[in-house]
Design a protein around this motif. Structure first.
Motif, PDB file in Angstrom:
ATOM      1  N   LEU A 157      -4.580  -4.863  -0.750  1.00 27.96           N
ATOM      2  CA  LEU A 157      -4.109  -4.544  -2.147  1.00 27.96           C
ATOM      3  C   LEU A 157      -3.361  -6.525  -2.014  1.00 27.96           C
ATOM      4  O   LEU A 157      -2.775  -7.317  -3.601  1.00 27.96           O
ATOM      5  N   GLN A 158      -3.287  -7.071  -1.138  1.00 24.78           N
ATOM      6  CA  GLN A 158      -2.654  -7.651  -1.072  1.00 24.78           C
ATOM      7  C   GLN A 158      -3.361  -9.295  -0.869  1.00 24.78           C
ATOM      8  O   GLN A 158      -3.575 -10.291  -1.929  1.00 24.78           O
ATOM      9  N   TYR A 159      -4.971  -9.211  -1.193  1.00 26.30           N
ATOM     10  CA  TYR A 159      -5.402 -10.235  -1.215  1.00 26.30           C
ATOM     11  C   TYR A 159      -6.097 -10.134  -2.392  1.00 26.30           C
ATOM     12  O   TYR A 159      -6.542 -11.087  -3.506  1.00 26.30           O
ATOM     13  N   PHE A 160      -6.186  -8.513  -3.286  1.00 21.99           N
ATOM     14  CA  PHE A 160      -5.778  -8.782  -4.673  1.00 21.99           C
ATOM     15  C   PHE A 160      -4.596  -9.193  -5.525  1.00 21.99           C
ATOM     16  O   PHE A 160      -5.469 -10.417  -6.236  1.00 21.99           O
ATOM     17  N   ALA A 161      -3.710  -8.919  -4.702  1.00 19.22           N
ATOM     18  CA  ALA A 161      -2.307  -9.722  -5.851  1.00 19.22           C
ATOM     19  C   ALA A 161      -2.412 -11.172  -5.344  1.00 19.22           C
ATOM     20  O   ALA A 161      -2.634 -12.158  -6.435  1.00 19.22           O
ATOM     21  N   MET A 162      -2.738 -11.787  -4.497  1.00 16.90           N
ATOM     22  CA  MET A 162      -3.585 -13.031  -3.835  1.00 16.90           C
ATOM     23  C   MET A 162      -3.977 -13.911  -4.702  1.00 16.90           C
ATOM     24  O   MET A 162      -4.055 -14.886  -5.093  1.00 16.90           O
ATOM     25  N   SER A 194       8.878 -10.763  -3.849  1.00 18.80           N
ATOM     26  CA  SER A 194       7.569 -10.723  -4.842  1.00 18.80           C
ATOM     27  C   SER A 194       7.874 -10.373  -5.931  1.00 18.80           C
ATOM     28  O   SER A 194       7.371 -10.725  -7.073  1.00 18.80           O
ATOM     29  N   ALA A 195       7.613  -8.832  -5.810  1.00 19.52           N
ATOM     30  CA  ALA A 195       7.490  -8.212  -7.020  1.00 19.52           C
ATOM     31  C   ALA A 195       8.651  -8.012  -8.318  1.00 19.52           C
ATOM     32  O   ALA A 195       8.128  -8.659  -8.930  1.00 19.52           O
ATOM     33  N   CYS A 196       9.686  -8.121  -8.127  1.00 18.45           N
ATOM     34  CA  CYS A 196      10.995  -9.004  -9.099  1.00 18.45           C
ATOM     35  C   CYS A 196       9.976 -10.352  -9.316  1.00 18.45           C
ATOM     36  O   CYS A 196      10.855 -10.163 -10.779  1.00 18.45           O
ATOM     37  N   THR A 197      10.077 -10.862  -8.739  1.00 17.27           N
ATOM     38  CA  THR A 197       8.904 -12.377  -9.211  1.00 17.27           C
ATOM     39  C   THR A 197       8.158 -11.898 -10.412  1.00 17.27           C
ATOM     40  O   THR A 197       8.249 -12.667 -11.593  1.00 17.27           O
ATOM     41  N   PHE A 198       7.369 -11.045 -10.655  1.00 16.02           N
ATOM     42  CA  PHE A 198       6.522 -10.896 -11.258  1.00 16.02           C
ATOM     43  C   PHE A 198       7.112 -10.173 -12.665  1.00 16.02           C
ATOM     44  O   PHE A 198       6.463 -10.305 -13.590  1.00 16.02           O
ATOM     45  N   PHE A 199       7.524  -9.217 -12.396  1.00 18.25           N
ATOM     46  CA  PHE A 199       7.991  -8.515 -12.987  1.00 18.25           C
ATOM     47  C   PHE A 199       9.317  -8.750 -14.267  1.00 18.25           C
ATOM     48  O   PHE A 199       9.354  -8.675 -15.053  1.00 18.25           O
ATOM     49  N   LEU A 202       1.043  -6.701 -13.336  1.00 16.72           N
ATOM     50  CA  LEU A 202       0.241  -5.443 -12.269  1.00 16.72           C
ATOM     51  C   LEU A 202      -0.057  -5.854 -11.207  1.00 16.72           C
ATOM     52  O   LEU A 202       0.344  -5.408  -9.727  1.00 16.72           O
ATOM     53  N   TYR A 203       0.459  -7.690 -10.368  1.00 14.86           N
ATOM     54  CA  TYR A 203       1.083  -7.953  -9.469  1.00 14.86           C
ATOM     55  C   TYR A 203       2.350  -7.001  -8.962  1.00 14.86           C
ATOM     56  O   TYR A 203       1.995  -7.251  -7.721  1.00 14.86           O
ATOM     57  N   GLY A 204       2.378  -6.880  -9.554  1.00 15.63           N
ATOM     58  CA  GLY A 204       5.133  -6.727  -9.326  1.00 15.63           C
ATOM     59  C   GLY A 204       4.035  -4.946  -8.669  1.00 15.63           C
ATOM     60  O   GLY A 204       4.673  -5.150  -7.766  1.00 15.63           O
ATOM     61  N   MET A 205       3.281  -4.200  -9.544  1.00 19.97           N
ATOM     62  CA  MET A 205       3.251  -2.686  -8.963  1.00 19.97           C
ATOM     63  C   MET A 205       2.156  -2.911  -8.197  1.00 19.97           C
ATOM     64  O   MET A 205       2.798  -1.864  -7.105  1.00 19.97           O
ATOM     65  N   LEU A 206       1.709  -3.825  -7.441  1.00 18.13           N
ATOM     66  CA  LEU A 206       0.734  -3.741  -6.567  1.00 18.13           C
ATOM     67  C   LEU A 206       1.374  -4.580  -5.301  1.00 18.13           C
ATOM     68  O   LEU A 206       1.229  -3.227  -4.300  1.00 18.13           O
ATOM     69  N   VAL A 228       4.929  -3.496  -4.725  1.00 18.44           N
ATOM     70  CA  VAL A 228       5.876  -2.182  -4.944  1.00 18.44           C
ATOM     71  C   VAL A 228       4.686  -1.152  -3.898  1.00 18.44           C
ATOM     72  O   VAL A 228       5.325  -0.120  -2.943  1.00 18.44           O
ATOM     73  N   ILE A 229       3.630  -0.776  -4.299  1.00 20.18           N
ATOM     74  CA  ILE A 229       2.639   0.042  -3.430  1.00 20.18           C
ATOM     75  C   ILE A 229       1.905  -0.442  -2.267  1.00 20.18           C
ATOM     76  O   ILE A 229       2.528   0.381  -1.146  1.00 20.18           O
ATOM     77  N   ILE A 230       2.285  -2.139  -2.095  1.00 20.16           N
ATOM     78  CA  ILE A 230       2.072  -2.381  -0.819  1.00 20.16           C
ATOM     79  C   ILE A 230       3.231  -1.714  -0.116  1.00 20.16           C
ATOM     80  O   ILE A 230       3.034  -2.005   1.600  1.00 20.16           O
ATOM     81  N   THR A 231       4.877  -2.252  -0.368  1.00 21.10           N
ATOM     82  CA  THR A 231       5.202  -2.295   0.300  1.00 21.10           C
ATOM     83  C   THR A 231       5.526  -0.335   0.862  1.00 21.10           C
ATOM     84  O   THR A 231       5.458  -0.056   2.730  1.00 21.10           O
ATOM     85  N   ILE A 232       5.558   0.884  -0.328  1.00 18.58           N
ATOM     86  CA  ILE A 232       4.946   1.707   0.221  1.00 18.58           C
ATOM     87  C   ILE A 232       4.288   2.271   1.236  1.00 18.58           C
ATOM     88  O   ILE A 232       4.790   2.865   2.249  1.00 18.58           O
ATOM     89  N   ASN A 233       3.201   1.736   1.729  1.00 17.10           N
ATOM     90  CA  ASN A 233       1.654   1.609   1.918  1.00 17.10           C
ATOM     91  C   ASN A 233       2.557   1.557   4.123  1.00 17.10           C
ATOM     92  O   ASN A 233       2.444   1.949   4.424  1.00 17.10           O
ATOM     93  N   LEU A 234       3.160  -0.412   3.885  1.00 18.19           N
ATOM     94  CA  LEU A 234       3.881  -0.328   5.156  1.00 18.19           C
ATOM     95  C   LEU A 234       5.004   0.391   5.588  1.00 18.19           C
ATOM     96  O   LEU A 234       5.292   0.606   6.968  1.00 18.19           O
ATOM     97  N   VAL A 235       5.388   1.102   4.481  1.00 22.52           N
ATOM     98  CA  VAL A 235       6.910   2.053   5.154  1.00 22.52           C
ATOM     99  C   VAL A 235       6.118   3.244   5.705  1.00 22.52           C
ATOM    100  O   VAL A 235       6.550   3.843   6.673  1.00 22.52           O
TER     101      VAL A 235
END
Length: 475
Positions: free
Chosen positions: A298-303, A363-368, A449-453, A455-462
């Motif tokens: 997902l990081q590569y997807f958004a980047m 980063s998610a906040c800036t995209f939202f 969409l990038y912002g949502m991704l 958020v998902i990355i954050t959940i995965n890392l937690v």
């Protein structure tokens, strides 16, 4: 976390390896971001749509990452240095010839060859970076990403000015000339001399040598008078490549010998052997690495999507392209500060997972909030913040790989698997981003969409952090 088996090499050549990987990433970042400038011209030139053009222009980075596992097999045919130099040549020639591609499909084939060439150069550099910087791999690898950042904000300006001065063909020729410097990256690959000396001393005790260190003529045996024994080069390189490829495959000497059965038939033919090989895949051997794999994709997807559509997003908001291209420069300069901040935090032993989680949420906040305004000042400010956070997150895949691998013998396999996951993220990110824009004609939807991704990355890392802490407690 994987335990380090060696200290960093004392050979000064390690800094050339460091600079070479930085230069290769400089070229990769420059190509990726320059295509964000060229994508409108590609769409018009081939009468295509954005999803197809985005997918084709993502192929260099995509194939570079996808092809890394293949380079592990190609090592047995040649030396890492030769493979890296050939890769540099394959990287540059297709870009130079790209303006004469008769269709967008032929252009895609050419750019795929470019990506394969970069893969041939990337894997030897990654491998030897871990050899030279065994203890500080995360820090040194993060340092090389400064090259990617510099390429991302310098080369698009050169390409944009070349597009105005020399047209579509001239801009590709100049970009190809920049890409040709990747041959230099492959030329500097060689093992550390201090490890070779240490290995020679060790061989007198246990009769074993590290196959990684047999790549150069200086590793030939020395007699008691100090004269080197002269072997036939072909035989030495062939034997070296065989042993090296076995190690790069993540196989130890025992599994390498088991590949041949006593009756002369390959053990690969048996179902039991195939099952054992399947179980040796890094995703099955390292559950924590498998757990954090979605964050890498997902990081590569958004980047990738952000890099490709940052400039078109500004152009779509009514900003002239000559000014919109400077958003890449702003993001790149901000990215340098982001990388410096990340290295400083590493120096003071801050937790990588916490750093990445905070960067993801910012980063998610800036995209939202992308919908708030379409003014140049607002977009520049958002590009600056996104540059800081996304270029910190650019270190996430390899950092989390190093943290999640618990058995160092699985590290070569993870080195190949991580770019493969990145290739999947890049290809999916660019194609899906182009498709969403074709359907919605809205960059705001794309950035949401990038912002949502993130958020998902954050959940995965937690989740990764909680499980890894629980495992350390139980141990």
């Amino acid at each position: 976390m994987a335990e380090t088996l060696h200290e960093d090499s004392s050979d000064p050549w390690k800094y050339f390896i460091l600079m070479s990987k930085s230069l290769l990433l400089f070229i990769d970042g420059g190509i990726t971001k320059s295509f964000g400038v060229l994508i409108p011209d590609v769409v018009v030139r081939y009468d295509s749509d954005y999803k197809t053009a985005a997918f084709v222009l993502s192929l260099p980075s995509t194939i570079m990452n996808f092809a890394v596992p293949i380079t592990m097999l190609l090592v047995k045919l040649t030396t890492p240095r030769t493979m890296g130099m050939v890769g540099g040549l394959l990287c540059a020639l297709p870009i130079i010839c790209a303006p004469w591609a008769p269709s967008i499909h032929i252009l895609g084939i050419m750019l795929s060859v470019t990506g394969f060439g970069m893969a041939l150069t990337l894997y030897p550099l990654l491998l030897y970076l871990n050899v030279y910087f065994s203890k500080s791999f995360i820090f040194s690898n993060a340092l090389t990403f400064f090259g990617w950042t510099c390429g991302a904000f310098l080369i698009p300006i050169i390409v944009e000015r070349s597009l105005e001065a020399y047209g579509y063909t001239g801009s590709f020729l100049i970009l190809g000339g920049i890409a040709s410097h990747s041959m230099v990256c492959g030329a500097v690959v060689r093992p550390p001399r201090d490890r070779r000396r240490h290995d020679c001393e060790k061989s007198t005790d246990d009769g074993e040598k590290d196959p990684l260190l047999l790549d150069t003529p200086t590793s030939e045996p020395v007699d008691k008078h100090g004269d080197q024994h002269h072997h036939q080069p072909g035989n030495v390189e062939s034997e070296t490549s065989k042993v090296l490829s076995a190690q790069l495959s993540g196989q130890n000497s025992q599994s390498y010998n088991e590949m041949k059965s006593s009756d002369g038939k390959s053990s690969w033919c048996s179902c039991a052997s195939f099952t054992n090989k399947l179980k040796s895949v890094v995703f099955l051997q390292e559950p924590l690495y498998t757990l954090v794999a979605p964050a890498t994709i997902l990081q590569y997807f958004a980047m990738a999507g952000w890099m490709l559509f940052l400039v078109p997003h500004a152009v779509g908001a009514g900003i002239d392209r000559s000014n919109a291209v400077f958003l890449s420069t702003i993001a790149g300069i901000s990215g340098i500060f982001g990388r410096i901040l990340y290295l400083v935090l590493l120096h003071f032993d801050y937790d990588n997972t916490v750093i990445f989680c905070i960067a993801c949420m910012i980063s998610a906040c800036t995209f939202f909030i992308d919908f708030v305004s379409s003014s140049y000042i607002f977009l520049a400010a958002m590009a600056g913040v996104q540059g800081v956070t996304l270029f910190i997150l650019d270190s996430l895949p390899h950092a989390m790989m190093k943290l999640s691998i618990r058995n160092e013998e699985n590290f070569p396999g993870a080195l190949a698997a991580t770019p493969f996951l990145g290739g999947a993220g890049i290809a999916t990110g660019d194609y899906v981003s182009g498709y969403i824009y074709d359907v919605t004609s809205s960059f705001t939807t794309l950035f949401t969409l990038y912002g949502m991704l993130h958020v998902i990355i954050t959940i995965n890392l937690v989740i990764f952090k909680l499980i890894s802490q629980q495992r350390r407690t139980s141990e």
